[in-house]
Design an enzyme around this catalytic site. Structure first.
Site, PDB file in Angstrom:
ATOM      1  N   CYS A 284       0.816  -1.231   0.000  1.00  0.00           N
ATOM      2  CA  CYS A 284       0.000   0.000   0.000  1.00  0.00           C
ATOM      3  C   CYS A 284       0.843   1.273   0.000  1.00  0.00           C
ATOM      4  O   CYS A 284       0.312   2.365  -0.218  1.00  0.00           O
ATOM      5  CB  CYS A 284      -0.944  -0.009   1.192  1.00  0.00           C
TER       6      CYS A 284
ATOM      7  N   ASN B  41     -10.197  -0.127   0.647  1.00  0.00           N
ATOM      8  CA  ASN B  41      -8.736  -0.158   0.590  1.00  0.00           C
ATOM      9  C   ASN B  41      -8.308  -0.687  -0.774  1.00  0.00           C
ATOM     10  O   ASN B  41      -8.501  -1.859  -1.081  1.00  0.00           O
ATOM     11  CB  ASN B  41      -8.199  -1.046   1.720  1.00  0.00           C
TER      12      ASN B  41
ATOM     13  N   HIS C 110      -2.765   7.001   2.964  1.00  0.00           N
ATOM     14  CA  HIS C 110      -3.287   5.708   2.498  1.00  0.00           C
ATOM     15  C   HIS C 110      -4.650   5.480   3.134  1.00  0.00           C
ATOM     16  O   HIS C 110      -4.860   5.756   4.317  1.00  0.00           O
ATOM     17  CB  HIS C 110      -2.310   4.594   2.881  1.00  0.00           C
TER      18      HIS C 110
HETATM   19  O1  UT7 Z   1      -3.713  -1.533   3.882  1.00  0.00           O
HETATM   20  C1  UT7 Z   1      -2.927  -1.714   5.014  1.00  0.00           C
HETATM   21  C2  UT7 Z   1      -3.241  -2.845   5.859  1.00  0.00           C
HETATM   22  N1  UT7 Z   1      -4.492  -2.948   6.532  1.00  0.00           N
HETATM   23  C3  UT7 Z   1      -4.922  -2.147   7.529  1.00  0.00           C
HETATM   24  O2  UT7 Z   1      -4.422  -1.093   7.758  1.00  0.00           O
HETATM   25  C4  UT7 Z   1      -6.033  -2.611   8.396  1.00  0.00           C
HETATM   26  C5  UT7 Z   1      -5.809  -2.233   9.838  1.00  0.00           C
HETATM   27  N2  UT7 Z   1      -6.777  -2.784  10.743  1.00  0.00           N
HETATM   28  C6  UT7 Z   1      -8.090  -2.421  10.741  1.00  0.00           C
HETATM   29  O3  UT7 Z   1      -8.504  -1.630   9.922  1.00  0.00           O
HETATM   30  C7  UT7 Z   1      -9.006  -3.005  11.801  1.00  0.00           C
HETATM   31  O4  UT7 Z   1      -8.243  -3.707  12.741  1.00  0.00           O
HETATM   32  C8  UT7 Z   1     -10.109  -3.928  11.201  1.00  0.00           C
HETATM   33  C9  UT7 Z   1     -11.123  -3.110  10.446  1.00  0.00           C
HETATM   34  C10 UT7 Z   1      -9.486  -4.968  10.306  1.00  0.00           C
HETATM   35  C11 UT7 Z   1     -10.842  -4.628  12.348  1.00  0.00           C
HETATM   36  O5  UT7 Z   1     -11.388  -3.659  13.242  1.00  0.00           O
HETATM   37  P1  UT7 Z   1     -11.190  -3.811  14.827  1.00  0.00           P
HETATM   38  O6  UT7 Z   1     -11.883  -2.690  15.463  1.00  0.00           O
HETATM   39  O7  UT7 Z   1      -9.716  -3.968  15.075  1.00  0.00           O
HETATM   40  O8  UT7 Z   1     -11.980  -5.142  15.117  1.00  0.00           O
HETATM   41  P2  UT7 Z   1     -11.484  -6.491  15.812  1.00  0.00           P
HETATM   42  O9  UT7 Z   1     -10.585  -7.243  14.886  1.00  0.00           O
HETATM   43  O10 UT7 Z   1     -10.999  -6.170  17.188  1.00  0.00           O
HETATM   44  O11 UT7 Z   1     -12.840  -7.271  15.955  1.00  0.00           O
HETATM   45  C12 UT7 Z   1     -13.881  -6.829  16.832  1.00  0.00           C
HETATM   46  C13 UT7 Z   1     -15.042  -7.800  16.728  1.00  0.00           C
HETATM   47  C14 UT7 Z   1     -14.607  -9.254  16.900  1.00  0.00           C
HETATM   48  O12 UT7 Z   1     -15.659  -9.928  17.563  1.00  0.00           O
HETATM   49  P3  UT7 Z   1     -15.587 -10.196  19.170  1.00  0.00           P
HETATM   50  O13 UT7 Z   1     -14.331 -10.988  19.377  1.00  0.00           O
HETATM   51  O14 UT7 Z   1     -15.508  -8.840  19.788  1.00  0.00           O
HETATM   52  O15 UT7 Z   1     -16.858 -10.923  19.450  1.00  0.00           O
HETATM   53  C15 UT7 Z   1     -14.534  -9.761  15.475  1.00  0.00           C
HETATM   54  O16 UT7 Z   1     -14.736 -11.161  15.390  1.00  0.00           O
HETATM   55  O17 UT7 Z   1     -15.624  -7.713  15.421  1.00  0.00           O
HETATM   56  C16 UT7 Z   1     -15.659  -9.017  14.824  1.00  0.00           C
HETATM   57  N3  UT7 Z   1     -15.494  -8.836  13.385  1.00  0.00           N
HETATM   58  C17 UT7 Z   1     -16.525  -8.530  12.584  1.00  0.00           C
HETATM   59  N4  UT7 Z   1     -17.838  -8.335  12.818  1.00  0.00           N
HETATM   60  C18 UT7 Z   1     -18.615  -8.007  11.785  1.00  0.00           C
HETATM   61  C19 UT7 Z   1     -14.358  -8.911  12.645  1.00  0.00           C
HETATM   62  N5  UT7 Z   1     -14.637  -8.641  11.360  1.00  0.00           N
HETATM   63  C20 UT7 Z   1     -15.961  -8.401  11.292  1.00  0.00           C
HETATM   64  C21 UT7 Z   1     -16.837  -8.075  10.244  1.00  0.00           C
HETATM   65  N6  UT7 Z   1     -18.139  -7.880  10.529  1.00  0.00           N
HETATM   66  N7  UT7 Z   1     -16.407  -7.927   8.963  1.00  0.00           N
END
Ligand code: UT7
Length: 312
Positions: free
Chosen positions: A113, A267, A237
């Site tokens: 990216c 993204n 980005h």
């Molecule tokens: O391009 C460069 C590389 N990529 C990035 O920069 C991405 C960086 N990271 C992020 O943008 C975020 O970490 C994400 C958007 C990927 C995830 O957001 P988060 O606030 O960190 O969520 P999380 O991984 O802590 O998940 C929170 C909850 C979990 O459930 P529990 O354990 O709280 O019950 C996940 O299982 O959300 C759940 N979850 C979802 N729920 C609905 C994970 N993905 C999804 C989804 N829809 N798509």
């Protein structure tokens, strides 16, 4: 070999596939929701489809038209991409043919990216060593390396391309500073094996991303002898709106000076920064002479920042 030359950017262009996939479309097949995606990422929809070469050529053609140039005027093509159409040949060769460029040097670079900023610096190097006009394109079709049953990735990605026409000038030119970095010990955070699907440790990347964006943006500003108030537009980005907001808060950059297109495109990896750039230029939010700060991060991990004075 020519030395003592800098670069200016004459124009930009963009392309996204016609097909739009909304959050509700994804929620129809995945255990997710519009609310979760919008609140956690800022994404509302993304464009999906096409090939990296076709999107790159479309964006490149628009950048050429806006510069009032034809394919015969370009002396090198640099394509930043993480998703080439094939391993061999380089997708840049396909784009060279699609655009009808002369048989100029055409190369792919992959810095995930951060690729567009790496490409900007590679282009400046080409210009410094004698290349007069370079077409730089950032293009990716992440949808082709996405497991559409994996909600942790599928809700994030989109396809697209952005391009700029770069010209060599005598003297320092308008790329005022840059800062390119990589740390291979973090490669496990974001990866895709040959023939496989994207894997990402979102939480860990989130933590690192805010820190490296802030550090490298400050580094680039310092090297340019500028303060954050000198910057007319921050073009980061587009991976997550919350990452952009956290970085802006720490850098002291207000919302109205920040390019945000993640709501429309998701993204798009190497395309993300040039798509955001095209948006602020084509809507008149960036004008000739304005200082633009770019900052990106991604797989590698790689991260990069640059300060560019917009216009020729
Ligand atoms: O391009 C460069 C590389 N990529 C990035 O920069 C991405 C960086 N990271 C992020 O943008 C975020 O970490 C994400 C958007 C990927 C995830 O957001 P988060 O606030 O960190 O969520 P999380 O991984 O802590 O998940 C929170 C909850 C979990 O459930 P529990 O354990 O709280 O019950 C996940 O299982 O959300 C759940 N979850 C979802 N729920 C609905 C994970 N993905 C999804 C989804 N829809 N798509």
């Amino acid at each position: 070999m020519t030395t003592g030359r800098g670069i200016v950017v004459r124009s930009c262009g963009m392309a996204v596939p016609d097909k739009i996939l909304t959050n509700d479309d994804l929620a129809a097949t995945l255990d997710t929701s519009d609310t979760w995606i919008a609140e956690r990422t800022g994404i509302r929809e993304r464009h999906i489809g096409g090939t990296t070469s076709s999107l790159a050529a479309q964006a490149g053609r628009q950048a050429l038209e806006r510069a009032g140039l034809g394919p015969e005027d370009i002396d090198a093509l640099v394509l930043a991409t993480t998703t080439p159409d094939a391993l061999v040949p380089a997708t840049a060769s396909t784009v060279q043919q699609l655009l009808g460029l002369r048989n100029v040097g055409a190369l792919n670079i992959n810095a995930a990216c951060s690729g567009f900023i790496f490409g900007l610096v590679v282009s400046a190097g080409l210009a410094a060593t004698g290349t007069d006009r370079i077409l730089l394109v950032g293009a990716d079709t992440l949808s082709r390396i996405t497991d559409w049953d994996d909600r942790t990735i599928a809700v994030l990605v989109g396809d697209g391309a952005g391009a700029v026409v770069i010209e060599a000038v005598e003297g320092p030119g308008n790329l005022l500073s840059h800062n390119l970095q990589a740390d291979g010990s973090l490669r496990h955070l974001l990866s895709c094996d040959l023939g496989g699907y994207l894997y990402m440790n979102g939480k860990e990347i989130f933590r690192s991303a805010v820190r490296v964006v802030v550090e490298s943006a400050e580094h680039a500003l310092r090297d340019a002898g500028l303060g954050v108030d000198d910057i007319a537009m921050f073009v980061p980005h587009q991976a997550n709106l919350r990452i952009i907001q956290a970085a802006c808060q720490r850098l002291g950059i207000p919302e109205d000076k920040t390019a945000v297109v993640i709501d429309r495109y998701g993204n798009t990896s190497s395309a993300s920064i040039p798509l955001a750039l095209d948006d602020v230029v084509s809507t008149g939010r960036v004008r000739d002479g304005d200082l633009v700060l770019f900052s990106g991060f991604g797989g590698g991990m790689s991260w990069a920042s640059a300060v560019l004075r917009w216009g020729a």
